[in-house]
Design an enzyme around this catalytic site. Structure first.
Site, PDB file in Angstrom:
ATOM      1  N   HIS A  48     -75.326 -12.027 101.544  1.00 21.74           N
ATOM      2  CA  HIS A  48     -75.185 -13.270 100.784  1.00 21.74           C
ATOM      3  C   HIS A  48     -73.744 -13.761 100.820  1.00 21.74           C
ATOM      4  CE1 HIS A  48     -79.048 -12.503  98.374  1.00 21.74           C
ATOM      5  NE2 HIS A  48     -79.235 -13.431  99.276  1.00 21.74           N
ATOM      6  N   CYS A  55     -88.359 -26.353 114.725  1.00 20.83           N
ATOM      7  CA  CYS A  55     -87.476 -25.797 113.691  1.00 20.83           C
ATOM      8  C   CYS A  55     -86.968 -24.397 114.038  1.00 20.83           C
ATOM      9  CB  CYS A  55     -88.173 -25.806 112.337  1.00 20.83           C
ATOM     10  SG  CYS A  55     -89.735 -24.939 112.323  1.00 20.83           S
TER      11      CYS A  55
HETATM   12  C1  PEP Z   1     -89.725 -19.791 114.078  1.00 29.16           C
HETATM   13  O1  PEP Z   1     -90.458 -18.827 114.282  1.00 29.16           O
HETATM   14  O2  PEP Z   1     -89.218 -20.464 114.994  1.00 29.16           O
HETATM   15  C2  PEP Z   1     -89.362 -20.198 112.703  1.00 29.16           C
HETATM   16  C3  PEP Z   1     -88.712 -21.308 112.469  1.00 29.16           C
HETATM   17  O3  PEP Z   1     -89.720 -19.374 111.695  1.00 29.16           O
HETATM   18  P1  PEP Z   1     -88.982 -17.991 111.313  1.00 29.16           P
HETATM   19  O4  PEP Z   1     -87.695 -17.930 112.088  1.00 29.16           O
HETATM   20  O5  PEP Z   1     -88.782 -18.051 109.838  1.00 29.16           O
HETATM   21  O6  PEP Z   1     -89.993 -16.995 111.743  1.00 29.16           O
END
Ligand code: PEP
Ligand code: MG
Length: 578
Positions: free
Chosen positions: A194, A508
């Site tokens: 953190h 993402c």
């Molecule tokens: C991914 O898998 O690309 C994602 C955004 O989720 P996480 O990294 O939380 O698994």
């Protein structure tokens, strides 16, 4: 004489200052056993120290205002919770009463036991939580010995200093930063801690794992923290200082240039608007997302609420957390991903099945949520209730087939009906989207689109499943390649399918926040990116220099490439041309 130490970069940047050594967590304790007639007095002594530590945290929390209160408050609360942990307190009392340990020795023993449990964990995030134990026990120990608070006061009153310690508690980090701290060097610690997250959001250069820091550096030594190369230079030479000044000048120019982009729209050179969203795990990310002009939150990783504490957060607690994110974003869309536990994210509440042979291919994400409809419905209810405070969307992780989306939709419908009957106010509509991170979902994306209002491509997982290369295995770094032609083809297929269906699609995974991959993603037709808020301005800068039309024209030949080199060459040639 000049000396150079190395460590891992927890937060980038450079800083030059005087060293201030703090050694709060090195526990020297009296191990002579207590006589029976000393036991009760020792218990009182111990509990007074615990009370002092609680009081200190309480006062620290009271001193924080505005964004700092939100950013650091969670960490202070987590430490306060540890101080009230019944198991920890019972264990300490027992060691003093039954084992006749002195308070200091009992604290050290409990610390060592807990540290061993955290050390044995595989998940680097959970492993780094062991630091919290050290910091909390260190605070109690200091109260017991009544020395470190004087040390802290000494430090808090100085400016221009580099803190050199084993690890730093987030609350102390916030306190010191407010008093002019310039950088941090940890002899231990993790880049996942953190404190490291805070250092990144405070723009405070921080190195961890600098093994000899506490022995090689003395109080008041001049030190240069180089968070670009991962070096600490003690007694820097004129040449080092020259390099530091060059960096300072460049950083100031770059900062000024990027800051101007904070509230500019994201537009390519030929005028095509793209949307940049932020990934968020905690309140500090929300503040950063707003400050850097994000178009919304594209991925709120709700499982961090579940990872931060022992029990399951209830509907009410989740409702408040989600509502605050929505309020924080002031009406911009917030995409809350439902619980994504499993694989490398094991919860302390015991939902995740332990000991699966292949946890990454196991009961994780929506597979887990659908096995616990009560827990899942509580989360859906909390999201729906929070939805009246802004614009919320629900994102479902680890979807493999359309049936899972249908099941989620039916649970959302049910939760909506129940809430309405109970008199709750509800948003008129709520979009439900699927994460595309399983190859089957990517290949069969058309059927998933029928049950989804939008898509978010999770390339962190999609890449590991397409390439059969564990995302956490350093030894497979070469194979885990976002430019692998097969992955490109899969991405192209998903993005085109969503565009044809007229539904929004974002990406993402980490590559969305890496300017190197921006041209490839634009070429494949991506218009929505979601990334760590710290990357927003760099990516906006990169995208504004690209020609959308030219890159889109490249798509058909890009997805026909057979090798990574061919992909790279095509992109390089195209970028050189314009
Ligand atoms: C991914 O898998 O690309 C994602 C955004 O989720 P996480 O990294 O939380 O698994
Ligand atoms: Mg994922």
């Amino acid at each position: 004489m000049r000396r150079q130490l190395t460590g891992a970069i927890a937060a980038p940047g450079m800083a030059l200052g005087r060293a201030r050594l703090v050694q709060p967590n090195i526990f020297h304790v009296d191990t002579t056993p207590l006589r029976s007639d000393e036991v009760e007095a020792e218990i009182v002594h111990l509990h007074m120290a615990l009370d002092t530590a609680r009081q200190e945290l309480h006062e620290l929390r009271g001193k924080l205002h505005g964004a700092l209160a939100r950013e650091v408050g969670d960490f202070i609360d987590a430490h306060s919770l540890l101080l009230d942990d019944q198991e920890l307190l019972r264990g300490l009392d027992e060691l003093v009463r039954v084992g006749h340990y002195r308070a200091g020795a009992a604290l050290k023993l409990q610390r060592d036991r807990l540290a061993a449990v955290f050390d044995a964990m595989n998940d680097p995030y959970l492993k780094s939580r062991g630091e919290d134990i050290d910091q909390v026990i260190g605070r109690v120990m200091a109260a017991l010995q009544q020395q470190a608070s004087a040390e802290e006061r000494k430090l808090a009153s100085r400016v221009g200093e580099i803190l050199v310690s084993d690890t730093v508690a987030p609350a102390d980090m916030a306190n010191y930063t407010g008093h002019g701290l310039l950088g941090v060097v940890g002899s231990a610690g993790s880049v996942y801690s953190h404190s490291a997250i805070l250092a990144r959001s405070f723009n405070l250069p921080m190195l961890v794992g600098v093994r000899d820091a506490l022995s090689a550096i003395n109080d008041d030594d001049l030190v240069l923290v180089d968070g670009e190369k991962g070096e600490v230079i003690v007694h820097p030479t004129a040449q080092d200082l020259q390099r530091y000044r060059t960096w300072q000048r460049e950083a100031a120019n770059e900062g000024r240039r990027l800051a101007r982009l904070a509230h500019a729209p994201t537009k390519t050179r030929d005028g095509v608007h793209l949307r940049l969203f932020a990934n968020a795990e905690q309140s500090s990310d929300i503040a950063q997302a707003r400050n850097r002009g994000a178009d919304g939150i594209g991925l709120y990783r709700s499982e961090f609420l579940f990872l931060r504490q022992r029990g399951l957060p209830g509907e009410e607690e989740q409702f408040i957390a989600y509502r605050d994110v929505l309020l924080g974003m002031g009406g911009l869309p917030v995409t809350i991903r439902t619980l994504d536990l499993g694989a490398d994210k094991a919860d302390a509440a015991g939902l995740v099945i332990r000991g699966e042979d292949n946890p990454a291919l196991g009961v994780r994400g929506v597979r887990l949520s659908l096995r616990y409809p009560d827990v899942f419905s509580a989360q859906l209810r909390a999201i729906l209730r929070a939805g009246v405070y802004g614009t919320v969307r629900i994102l479902v992780p680890m979807v493999t087939h359309a049936g899972e989306m249908a099941a989620v939709r039916s649970l959302v419908r049910q939760a909506r009906e129940d809430l309405r009957r109970q008199g709750h106010e509800l948003p008129e509509r709520i979009d439900i989207g699927a994460m595309i991170e399983v190859p089957a979902a990517a290949i069969g994306v058309r059927s998933i689109l029928e049950k989804s209002d939008f898509l978010a491509i999770g390339t962190n997982d999609l890449a590991q499943y397409v390439l059969a290369a564990d995302r956490n295995n350093d030894a497979l770094g070469d194979l885990y390649d976002p430019l692998h032609p097969a992955l490109l083809r899969v991405l192209g297929h998903v993005i085109s399918a969503a565009r044809r269906a007229g539904k929004p699609v974002s990406l993402c995974g980490e590559i969305a926040g890496d300017p190197i991959y921006a041209p490839m993603l634009v070429a494949l037709g991506l218009c929505e990116f979601s990334m760590h808020p710290g990357q927003l301005l760099r990516v906006r800068d990169k995208l504004s220099n690209l020609d959308h039309g030219m890159l889109r024209a490249l798509a058909p030949s890009l997805v026909r490439c057979y090798t990574r080199d061919a992909v790279e060459e095509q992109l390089r040639e195209a970028l050189e041309r314009h």
